[in-house]
Design an enzyme around this catalytic site. Sequence first.
Site, mmCIF file in Angstrom:
data_model
loop_
_atom_site.group_PDB
_atom_site.id
_atom_site.type_symbol
_atom_site.label_atom_id
_atom_site.label_comp_id
_atom_site.label_asym_id
_atom_site.label_seq_id
_atom_site.Cartn_x
_atom_site.Cartn_y
_atom_site.Cartn_z
ATOM 1 N N GLU A 28 37.788 32.832 38.952
ATOM 2 C CA GLU A 28 36.513 32.135 39.283
ATOM 3 C C GLU A 28 36.408 31.843 40.919
ATOM 4 O O GLU A 28 35.844 31.015 41.380
ATOM 5 C CB GLU A 28 35.952 31.216 38.641
ATOM 6 C CG GLU A 28 35.256 31.511 37.368
ATOM 7 C CD GLU A 28 34.080 32.661 37.278
ATOM 8 O OE1 GLU A 28 33.543 32.794 38.371
ATOM 9 O OE2 GLU A 28 34.122 33.362 36.550
HETATM 10 C C1 LIG Z 1 43.635 35.801 33.027
HETATM 11 C C2 LIG Z 1 42.649 36.316 33.911
HETATM 12 C C3 LIG Z 1 41.279 36.394 33.591
HETATM 13 C C4 LIG Z 1 40.266 37.239 34.885
HETATM 14 N N1 LIG Z 1 39.053 37.376 34.336
HETATM 15 C C5 LIG Z 1 38.451 37.979 35.262
HETATM 16 C C6 LIG Z 1 37.063 38.392 34.903
HETATM 17 O O1 LIG Z 1 36.591 38.174 33.602
HETATM 18 N N2 LIG Z 1 36.273 39.116 35.656
HETATM 19 C C7 LIG Z 1 36.762 39.581 36.918
HETATM 20 O O2 LIG Z 1 35.868 40.234 37.717
HETATM 21 N N3 LIG Z 1 37.909 39.103 37.380
HETATM 22 C C8 LIG Z 1 38.997 38.238 36.553
HETATM 23 N N4 LIG Z 1 39.845 37.967 37.067
HETATM 24 C C9 LIG Z 1 40.380 37.966 38.291
HETATM 25 C C10 LIG Z 1 40.412 36.789 39.060
HETATM 26 O O3 LIG Z 1 39.080 36.204 39.251
HETATM 27 C C11 LIG Z 1 41.101 37.207 40.383
HETATM 28 O O4 LIG Z 1 42.750 37.415 40.094
HETATM 29 C C12 LIG Z 1 41.067 36.055 41.773
HETATM 30 O O5 LIG Z 1 39.477 36.176 41.944
HETATM 31 C C13 LIG Z 1 41.920 36.293 42.806
HETATM 32 O O6 LIG Z 1 41.864 37.747 43.066
HETATM 33 P P1 LIG Z 1 43.138 38.347 43.507
HETATM 34 O O7 LIG Z 1 44.116 38.277 42.008
HETATM 35 O O8 LIG Z 1 43.023 39.597 43.718
HETATM 36 O O9 LIG Z 1 43.947 37.528 44.450
HETATM 37 P P2 LIG Z 1 43.629 37.823 45.967
HETATM 38 O O10 LIG Z 1 42.368 37.971 46.598
HETATM 39 O O11 LIG Z 1 44.846 38.657 46.359
HETATM 40 O O12 LIG Z 1 44.250 36.249 46.588
HETATM 41 C C14 LIG Z 1 45.655 35.892 46.354
HETATM 42 C C15 LIG Z 1 45.674 34.241 46.934
HETATM 43 O O13 LIG Z 1 45.417 34.437 48.139
HETATM 44 C C16 LIG Z 1 44.523 33.387 48.583
HETATM 45 N N5 LIG Z 1 43.225 33.825 49.315
HETATM 46 C C17 LIG Z 1 42.509 34.881 49.114
HETATM 47 N N6 LIG Z 1 41.712 35.181 49.718
HETATM 48 C C18 LIG Z 1 41.519 34.016 50.480
HETATM 49 C C19 LIG Z 1 40.573 33.378 51.462
HETATM 50 N N7 LIG Z 1 39.529 34.045 51.969
HETATM 51 N N8 LIG Z 1 40.912 32.174 51.950
HETATM 52 C C20 LIG Z 1 41.848 31.399 51.173
HETATM 53 N N9 LIG Z 1 42.537 31.947 50.411
HETATM 54 C C21 LIG Z 1 42.628 33.140 50.051
HETATM 55 C C22 LIG Z 1 44.366 32.466 47.296
HETATM 56 O O14 LIG Z 1 45.232 31.277 47.124
HETATM 57 C C23 LIG Z 1 44.578 33.587 46.111
HETATM 58 O O15 LIG Z 1 45.110 32.901 45.057
HETATM 59 C C24 LIG Z 1 40.917 37.383 35.899
HETATM 60 C C25 LIG Z 1 42.157 37.191 36.454
HETATM 61 C C26 LIG Z 1 43.029 36.832 35.488
HETATM 62 C C27 LIG Z 1 44.490 36.528 35.594
#
Ligand SMILES: Cc1cc2nc3c(=O)[nH]c(=O)nc-3n(C[C@H](O)[C@H](O)[C@H](O)COP(=O)(O)OP(=O)(O)OC[C@H]3O[C@@H](n4cnc5c(N)ncnc54)[C@H](O)[C@@H]3O)c2cc1C
Length: 598
Positions: A441
Amino acid sequence: MPSYTAPTRDARFIINEVLRLESHGNPPGFEGASPDIVDAVVEESGKFAGEVLAPLNASGDAEGCTRHPDGSVTTPKGFKEAFAQFREAGWGTLTAPAEFGGQAMPHVLAFVVEEFMSSANQAFAMYPGLTNGAVSALLAKASPELQQRYLPKMISGEWLGTMNLTEPQCGTDLGLIRTKAVPQADGTYSITGTKIFISSGDNDLADNIIHLVLAKTPDAPDSTKGISLFVVPKVLVNADGSLGAYNAVSCGAIEHKMGIHANATCVMNYDGATGWLVGEENRGLAAMFIMMNGARLGVGIRGLAQAEAAYQNGAAYARERRQGRALTGAADPAEKADPLIVQPDVRRMLMDAKAFTEGMRALALWAGLQVDLSHKAESEEERQGADDLVGLITPVIKGYGTDKGFAVAVDMQQIWGGHGYIVENGMEQFVRDARIAMIYEGANGVQAMDLVGRKLAANMGRAIQAFFKLVDDECAAMKGDEKLADMAGRIEKANGELKAATMWFMQNAMANPNNAGAGAHSYMHIAGVVALGLMWLRMAKTAAEALANGAEDKAFYEAKLTTARYFAECFTPDAGALRRKIEGGAEAMMALPADAFG
Ligand SMILES: Cc1cc2nc3c(=O)[nH]c(=O)nc-3n(C[C@H](O)[C@H](O)[C@H](O)COP(=O)(O)OP(=O)(O)OC[C@H]3O[C@@H](n4cnc5c(N)ncnc54)[C@H](O)[C@@H]3O)c2cc1C
């Protein structure tokens, strides 16, 4: 094995004595939430969480979800029966509009149920939790026809909902979405792409799953401005509402993950699946934000929920486990050792947990009240004021609430010493389950940037100025009361640190936006301390009045006053340190070249 008893007394105290729903002009829906109805909802949902969901928490974690060779997904033993009980009790209908079969009750009640269910079994609570978010988006943006087709059954719990944003190359930055939506002659769209990490993506709890999917139409701009939202049912729905053929959507795999094993986190494949546009083309993000905002409050509540469940078990262990002696001499000379709870360092962790969970519960329920007032208050001014506060406080509840929720779960595991590290004792499950709430989220760093980059500046700072005034006014009013004066002074001071940090951003973030990024996380935590401070002031005032009026439940109110004092003395000093951190700016943080790391 851990146990869980829903903190119903505390929830009733906050709703009936602190928030006092009846004092808010009785907006529509509130008439049905008299104190006795509130008590009944709180007690019954607490019973459901404690008796039905909690016993499935450890077994669900151990078993996890299963994807079968035919692609179908089943939840762990007992989940289907528990979900049938959830549906029969109508827990999903509480706040939904009456025209779609809901009870139109205030959101505070749904927030209580969300907390109890998440404490008892977070993996279970996510199935209806995501459905609530999908319902909000459809209510706000879908055509009346789509609403009629999907909402009644999603609200009743016959069907579930999911939220499909994430793709392998696209997490935080939704502009990178590749899933395609090609318009068809009949007005539908053909959806093709792969979504990952989809919570509750497939399961055996309901007859149908209604996926809300972000995708791009062929000529859409290749950015966040080109995203559209589609409703894509697992099973197509016939004109008469009956279920038809399976849609071309399937679960490709279940992710192996750190916690919430009983929630099916799926890779979802859309292979020319039939979808219907929700709202306008290229305006999907606005629609999805409605779902995400509600979900962010829900995730913040999950931080509180894991902290509460871990706290109950940390406290029980600290009372039972005997090791060493009290620093002041044997507390229990008849025994060979005193219980852990005599140690100040153990007390530190317990009091931190108590001050956070009770304060956070009050903040979440206060936010729930503001959600209702933002839609239903009598005057436009009140609705606007409440909407501003909800917008401002949402990233704080999500980010601060889940950072602290995780920290509390770790502290409670610490109280169990080595036994907390052993799987069969269940404390490590709280830590694993709490961890995800800081990530999804919108990761907490992104929440912090939402607060500092968007929410502070919105409408020339109207929301944060209103928040400053709210805190200052209440502190000023309580400074005349001998019992509350010291506490009010400390919370006022923390509010002063928040104001100073805001001013620093105004003076230093325009010239160098990295200054905002570098300090955002600290700022979110100061805001969390001040917001909880406001709640503790209100709870302390209510408790002092109850005691003055000869309340029967003296120990409860006295504990509130003591915990409020602990909060004021031990949480508010962080605000000053965090402000100084912010004022250090981004220079040293950003100075090293990327290859200097690692
Ligand atoms: C168990 C689980 C359930 C999930 N459920 C859903 C779901 O139901 N539906 C869905 O669509 N997604 C879901 N997700 C996905 C989740 O919302 C994403 O993993 C999350 O939004 C982060 O995206 P990413 O993993 O690609 O990390 P990235 O976008 O690659 O980011 C990695 C890290 O970099 C930092 N970061 C990235 N961009 C920025 C920025 N602009 N400013 C500051 N810091 C930043 C943050 O610290 C972040 O943690 C789920 C994930 C998990 C693990």
